[in-house]
Design a protein around this motif. Structure first.
Motif, PDB file in Angstrom:
ATOM      1  N   THR A  44     -26.508  66.618  95.749  1.00  8.98           N
ATOM      2  CA  THR A  44     -26.413  65.861  97.003  1.00  8.98           C
ATOM      3  C   THR A  44     -26.131  64.391  96.732  1.00  8.98           C
ATOM      4  O   THR A  44     -25.263  63.779  97.370  1.00  8.98           O
ATOM      5  CB  THR A  44     -27.725  65.998  97.803  1.00  8.98           C
ATOM      6  OG1 THR A  44     -28.006  67.376  98.021  1.00  8.98           O
ATOM      7  CG2 THR A  44     -27.609  65.280  99.135  1.00  8.98           C
ATOM      8  N   TYR A  45     -26.860  63.830  95.787  1.00 10.29           N
ATOM      9  CA  TYR A  45     -26.654  62.425  95.429  1.00 10.29           C
ATOM     10  C   TYR A  45     -25.215  62.170  94.982  1.00 10.29           C
ATOM     11  O   TYR A  45     -24.591  61.183  95.382  1.00 10.29           O
ATOM     12  CB  TYR A  45     -27.626  62.034  94.317  1.00 10.29           C
ATOM     13  CG  TYR A  45     -27.425  60.628  93.788  1.00 10.29           C
ATOM     14  CD1 TYR A  45     -28.013  59.540  94.418  1.00 10.29           C
ATOM     15  CD2 TYR A  45     -26.632  60.397  92.667  1.00 10.29           C
ATOM     16  CE1 TYR A  45     -27.833  58.244  93.943  1.00 10.29           C
ATOM     17  CE2 TYR A  45     -26.443  59.110  92.184  1.00 10.29           C
ATOM     18  CZ  TYR A  45     -27.039  58.038  92.828  1.00 10.29           C
ATOM     19  OH  TYR A  45     -26.847  56.762  92.358  1.00 10.29           O
ATOM     20  N   LYS A  46     -24.691  63.088  94.181  1.00  5.14           N
ATOM     21  CA  LYS A  46     -23.343  62.904  93.638  1.00  5.14           C
ATOM     22  C   LYS A  46     -22.278  62.937  94.741  1.00  5.14           C
ATOM     23  O   LYS A  46     -21.367  62.102  94.761  1.00  5.14           O
ATOM     24  CB  LYS A  46     -23.057  63.967  92.579  1.00  5.14           C
ATOM     25  CG  LYS A  46     -21.654  63.911  91.990  1.00  5.14           C
ATOM     26  CD  LYS A  46     -21.364  62.580  91.311  1.00  5.14           C
ATOM     27  CE  LYS A  46     -22.141  62.437  90.015  1.00  5.14           C
ATOM     28  NZ  LYS A  46     -21.714  61.236  89.253  1.00  5.14           N
ATOM     29  N   VAL A  47     -22.365  63.916  95.646  1.00  5.91           N
ATOM     30  CA  VAL A  47     -21.331  64.005  96.694  1.00  5.91           C
ATOM     31  C   VAL A  47     -21.445  62.831  97.667  1.00  5.91           C
ATOM     32  O   VAL A  47     -20.432  62.324  98.161  1.00  5.91           O
ATOM     33  CB  VAL A  47     -21.398  65.354  97.436  1.00  5.91           C
ATOM     34  CG1 VAL A  47     -21.089  66.496  96.493  1.00  5.91           C
ATOM     35  CG2 VAL A  47     -22.730  65.571  98.122  1.00  5.91           C
ATOM     36  N   LEU A  48     -22.675  62.378  97.943  1.00  2.00           N
ATOM     37  CA  LEU A  48     -22.835  61.214  98.813  1.00  2.00           C
ATOM     38  C   LEU A  48     -22.281  59.956  98.161  1.00  2.00           C
ATOM     39  O   LEU A  48     -21.643  59.122  98.819  1.00  2.00           O
ATOM     40  CB  LEU A  48     -24.319  61.010  99.156  1.00  2.00           C
ATOM     41  CG  LEU A  48     -24.956  62.058 100.079  1.00  2.00           C
ATOM     42  CD1 LEU A  48     -26.452  61.771 100.238  1.00  2.00           C
ATOM     43  CD2 LEU A  48     -24.273  62.095 101.441  1.00  2.00           C
ATOM     44  N   GLU A  49     -22.526  59.828  96.865  1.00  2.00           N
ATOM     45  CA  GLU A  49     -22.008  58.667  96.138  1.00  2.00           C
ATOM     46  C   GLU A  49     -20.488  58.698  96.078  1.00  2.00           C
ATOM     47  O   GLU A  49     -19.823  57.672  96.281  1.00  2.00           O
ATOM     48  CB  GLU A  49     -22.598  58.650  94.726  1.00  2.00           C
ATOM     49  CG  GLU A  49     -22.105  57.497  93.871  1.00  2.00           C
ATOM     50  CD  GLU A  49     -22.540  57.623  92.424  1.00  2.00           C
ATOM     51  OE1 GLU A  49     -23.005  56.629  91.857  1.00  2.00           O
ATOM     52  OE2 GLU A  49     -22.399  58.735  91.858  1.00  2.00           O
ATOM     53  N   LYS A  50     -19.930  59.871  95.817  1.00  2.00           N
ATOM     54  CA  LYS A  50     -18.486  59.994  95.641  1.00  2.00           C
ATOM     55  C   LYS A  50     -17.727  59.731  96.943  1.00  2.00           C
ATOM     56  O   LYS A  50     -16.629  59.171  96.933  1.00  2.00           O
ATOM     57  CB  LYS A  50     -18.147  61.390  95.118  1.00  2.00           C
ATOM     58  CG  LYS A  50     -16.789  61.490  94.445  1.00  2.00           C
ATOM     59  CD  LYS A  50     -16.662  62.804  93.723  1.00  2.00           C
ATOM     60  CE  LYS A  50     -15.356  62.872  92.936  1.00  2.00           C
ATOM     61  NZ  LYS A  50     -15.265  61.858  91.872  1.00  2.00           N
ATOM     62  N   ASP A  51     -18.321  60.139  98.073  1.00  2.00           N
ATOM     63  CA  ASP A  51     -17.633  60.001  99.359  1.00  2.00           C
ATOM     64  C   ASP A  51     -18.192  58.867 100.198  1.00  2.00           C
ATOM     65  O   ASP A  51     -18.021  58.851 101.429  1.00  2.00           O
ATOM     66  CB  ASP A  51     -17.733  61.324 100.136  1.00  2.00           C
ATOM     67  CG  ASP A  51     -16.932  62.445  99.490  1.00  2.00           C
ATOM     68  OD1 ASP A  51     -16.106  62.140  98.616  1.00  2.00           O
ATOM     69  OD2 ASP A  51     -17.143  63.612  99.846  1.00  2.00           O
ATOM     70  N   ARG A  52     -18.857  57.910  99.572  1.00  2.00           N
ATOM     71  CA  ARG A  52     -19.486  56.820 100.301  1.00  2.00           C
ATOM     72  C   ARG A  52     -18.472  56.023 101.117  1.00  2.00           C
ATOM     73  O   ARG A  52     -18.751  55.590 102.244  1.00  2.00           O
ATOM     74  CB  ARG A  52     -20.210  55.898  99.324  1.00  2.00           C
ATOM     75  CG  ARG A  52     -20.991  54.764  99.987  1.00  2.00           C
ATOM     76  CD  ARG A  52     -21.861  54.065  98.976  1.00  2.00           C
ATOM     77  NE  ARG A  52     -22.866  54.977  98.434  1.00  2.00           N
ATOM     78  CZ  ARG A  52     -23.417  54.843  97.240  1.00  2.00           C
ATOM     79  NH1 ARG A  52     -23.035  53.869  96.430  1.00  2.00           N
ATOM     80  NH2 ARG A  52     -24.336  55.704  96.826  1.00  2.00           N
ATOM     81  N   THR A  53     -17.295  55.851 100.561  1.00  2.00           N
ATOM     82  CA  THR A  53     -16.232  55.136 101.277  1.00  2.00           C
ATOM     83  C   THR A  53     -15.284  56.099 101.972  1.00  2.00           C
ATOM     84  O   THR A  53     -14.861  55.854 103.107  1.00  2.00           O
ATOM     85  CB  THR A  53     -15.440  54.248 100.298  1.00  2.00           C
ATOM     86  OG1 THR A  53     -16.330  53.319  99.660  1.00  2.00           O
ATOM     87  CG2 THR A  53     -14.349  53.480 101.032  1.00  2.00           C
ATOM     88  N   THR A  54     -14.993  57.217 101.328  1.00  2.00           N
ATOM     89  CA  THR A  54     -14.011  58.171 101.846  1.00  2.00           C
ATOM     90  C   THR A  54     -14.388  58.711 103.216  1.00  2.00           C
ATOM     91  O   THR A  54     -13.536  58.868 104.096  1.00  2.00           O
ATOM     92  CB  THR A  54     -13.850  59.346 100.864  1.00  2.00           C
ATOM     93  OG1 THR A  54     -13.526  58.841  99.571  1.00  2.00           O
ATOM     94  CG2 THR A  54     -12.759  60.293 101.329  1.00  2.00           C
ATOM     95  N   HIS A  55     -15.676  59.005 103.430  1.00  2.00           N
ATOM     96  CA  HIS A  55     -16.069  59.649 104.692  1.00  2.00           C
ATOM     97  C   HIS A  55     -15.799  58.773 105.918  1.00  2.00           C
ATOM     98  O   HIS A  55     -15.625  59.280 107.030  1.00  2.00           O
ATOM     99  CB  HIS A  55     -17.560  60.026 104.641  1.00  2.00           C
ATOM    100  CG  HIS A  55     -18.497  58.906 104.978  1.00  2.00           C
ATOM    101  ND1 HIS A  55     -18.854  57.933 104.074  1.00  2.00           N
ATOM    102  CD2 HIS A  55     -19.145  58.592 106.144  1.00  2.00           C
ATOM    103  CE1 HIS A  55     -19.691  57.083 104.630  1.00  2.00           C
ATOM    104  NE2 HIS A  55     -19.889  57.464 105.895  1.00  2.00           N
ATOM    105  N   LYS A  56     -15.735  57.453 105.709  1.00  2.00           N
ATOM    106  CA  LYS A  56     -15.486  56.546 106.831  1.00  2.00           C
ATOM    107  C   LYS A  56     -14.063  56.663 107.364  1.00  2.00           C
ATOM    108  O   LYS A  56     -13.789  56.278 108.505  1.00  2.00           O
ATOM    109  CB  LYS A  56     -15.749  55.098 106.397  1.00  2.00           C
ATOM    110  CG  LYS A  56     -17.187  54.841 105.963  1.00  2.00           C
ATOM    111  CD  LYS A  56     -17.355  53.418 105.450  1.00  2.00           C
ATOM    112  CE  LYS A  56     -18.787  53.179 104.957  1.00  2.00           C
ATOM    113  NZ  LYS A  56     -18.949  51.811 104.409  1.00  2.00           N
ATOM    114  N   HIS A  57     -13.182  57.203 106.543  1.00  2.00           N
ATOM    115  CA  HIS A  57     -11.772  57.308 106.923  1.00  2.00           C
ATOM    116  C   HIS A  57     -11.310  58.758 107.041  1.00  2.00           C
ATOM    117  O   HIS A  57     -10.106  59.016 107.136  1.00  2.00           O
ATOM    118  CB  HIS A  57     -10.898  56.584 105.894  1.00  2.00           C
ATOM    119  CG  HIS A  57     -11.388  55.214 105.548  1.00  2.00           C
ATOM    120  ND1 HIS A  57     -11.276  54.149 106.414  1.00  2.00           N
ATOM    121  CD2 HIS A  57     -12.013  54.732 104.439  1.00  2.00           C
ATOM    122  CE1 HIS A  57     -11.790  53.061 105.862  1.00  2.00           C
ATOM    123  NE2 HIS A  57     -12.252  53.393 104.653  1.00  2.00           N
TER     124      HIS A  57
END
Length: 424
Positions: A44-57
């Motif tokens: 969970t930590y890894k996917v949240l970290e990886k998409d921290r910026t991506t999910h906003k777009h």
């Protein structure tokens, strides 16, 4: 890709303050729940970290990201730091909760509710479901777990250590099964030493059930092929099918001190690919600094010395995990002859401050990591010459009795000032 590398000391508190007081069944129940919980948190930590910026777009993952983040960030749970810090905090929290609840009671049997209250700071079902929903946006997840056996004595792993490893394997299997039910591709790969794997299998009723991939290198030609592929990939215009001999002659002299240079490098690599690359990189660096058209004798001499020092520091750090009370132990072998008896080895270890009950463990370390090899009628045998089965070397040494002689690996000669007796 979730790459997890704990430090050896981080589970010691959990082991000493909690596991030694539990019944075997409760141990396995608690540790499996601990690993399952930790692996879910780290994915969970890894996917949240990886998409921290991506999910906003990305509108397709935006809502799922927020839901997963809300399930992950709860009170009384720190998400800061790296994996090692989070592992230490979690293990300390469990140990503290256990002491507050059960004190020093021995042979405690834990119920399902006990395990849940001790281990979980999250709503584990909700977290698992939100993570599963989010992974539908990913092609695959690979969990790579290494360093769990770092600091474990060779041949001296205790029962609780093996239970910890077995429960990690079971927790990895469980997460794989659960995620595959929802058609997610999740794989959990655990890296352990050969001797630890054998100890794990001894206590398993389903020997051979686990898929094993042996990563040890024992064939010098395979190391040459690895080096050839690295060289080809880094040299534009070189055909991929060029032979090792041809490309090697273009960048390095063919012989050094009467020995083939590639064989000279491999002999000092402890049959580890990264060491072959280190020796080559050091030698190449000196050749570039002195503006040589290819690697020459002086470059190899300097490169091997630099590598030997690196290897000494690296192995001494490994040894400090096994025997933390005696720092810089390998340095006590400075100026030793290249060939010694076991009595002489033990005397050096004793002079270095190793207690009598630790001498055999340290000797096993030196043998398993290729620092020393056994001299036989056919030549010196190191651990990689017997497929990393230390029992073969110890059995042969027992047959030789007092006549058994051990040879320091040439990789350490320059750093330790070892005297080569074969040339005398």
């Amino acid at each position: 890709m979730v790459d997890l590398k704990p430090e050896g000391y981080q589970l010691i508190k959990l082991k000493e303050d909690l596991l030694s007081y539990l019944t075997e069944g409760s141990r396995q129940h608690l540790i499996t729940a601990f690993w399952e919980y930790l692996l879910l948190l780290e994915v969970t930590y890894k996917v949240l970290e990886k998409d921290r910026t991506t999910h906003k777009h990305n509108h397709e993952i935006y809502e799922k990201y927020l839901d997963l983040e809300a399930s992950y960030k709860v009170e009384n749970f720190s998400t800061e730091g790296d994996f090692s810090e989070r592992l230490l905090v979690l293990s300390n929290r469990i140990a503290s909760s256990y002491r507050a609840r059960f004190g020093e009671s021995s042979d405690v049997k834990l119920t399902v509710d006990d395990v849940t209250s001790l281990v979980h700071a999250h709503d584990i079902r909700s977290l698992r479901q939100k993570l599963s929903d989010y992974l539908s946006t990913k092609q695959s997840v690979w969990i790579l777990f290494d360093n769990l056996d770092k600091g474990w004595n060779t041949g001296g792993v205790d029962e609780i250590d093996i239970i910890v490893l077995r429960c990690l394997v079971e927790a990895g299997r469980k997460i794989e099964r659960e995620m595959r039910k929802h058609e997610h591709k999740l794989y959990c790969v655990i890296f352990v030493r050969n001797d630890v794997y054998e100890l794990l299998m001894k206590g398993s009723a389903d020997y051979g059930k686990d898929m094993r991939a042996v990563l040890d290198w024992t064939d010098p030609d395979m190391l040459r092929e690895m080096l050839r592929l690295r060289l080809v990939s880094g040299m534009d215009g070189v055909e991929s099918n060029v032979t090792f001999e041809k490309i090697w002659r273009d960048i390095c002299i063919s012989h050094y001190r009467g020995e083939d240079t590639s064989a000279y490098f491999i002999e000092r690599s402890l049959m580890r690919p990264r060491n072959v690359l280190k020796i080559f990189a050091h030698s190449k660096g000196f050749a570039i600094n002195f503006n040589h058209s290819k690697i020459e004798e002086s470059d190899i001499e300097k490169g091997v010395k630099a590598f030997s020092q690196d290897l000494l520091i690296e192995l001494d750090h490994e040894l400090s995990d096994v025997c933390p009370d005696v720092p810089d132990l390998l340095y006590h072998f400075i100026d030793q002859p290249s060939e010694v008896s076991k009595h002489e080895l033990n005397a050096t270890l004793a002079n270095g401050g190793v207690s009598a009950d630790q001498v055999e463990n340290i000797f096993g370390f030196l043998l398993y990591y290729g620092v020393i090899g056994l001299k036989t009628e056919t030549g010196v045998q190191y651990i990689f010459d017997v497929n990393y089965d230390s029992k073969i070397l110890t059995t042969r040494a027992q047959r030789l009795g007092e006549n058994a002689r051990y040879v320091f690996n040439p990789a350490f000669w320059d750093a330790l000032g070892i005297t080569d007796q074969s040339s005398q």
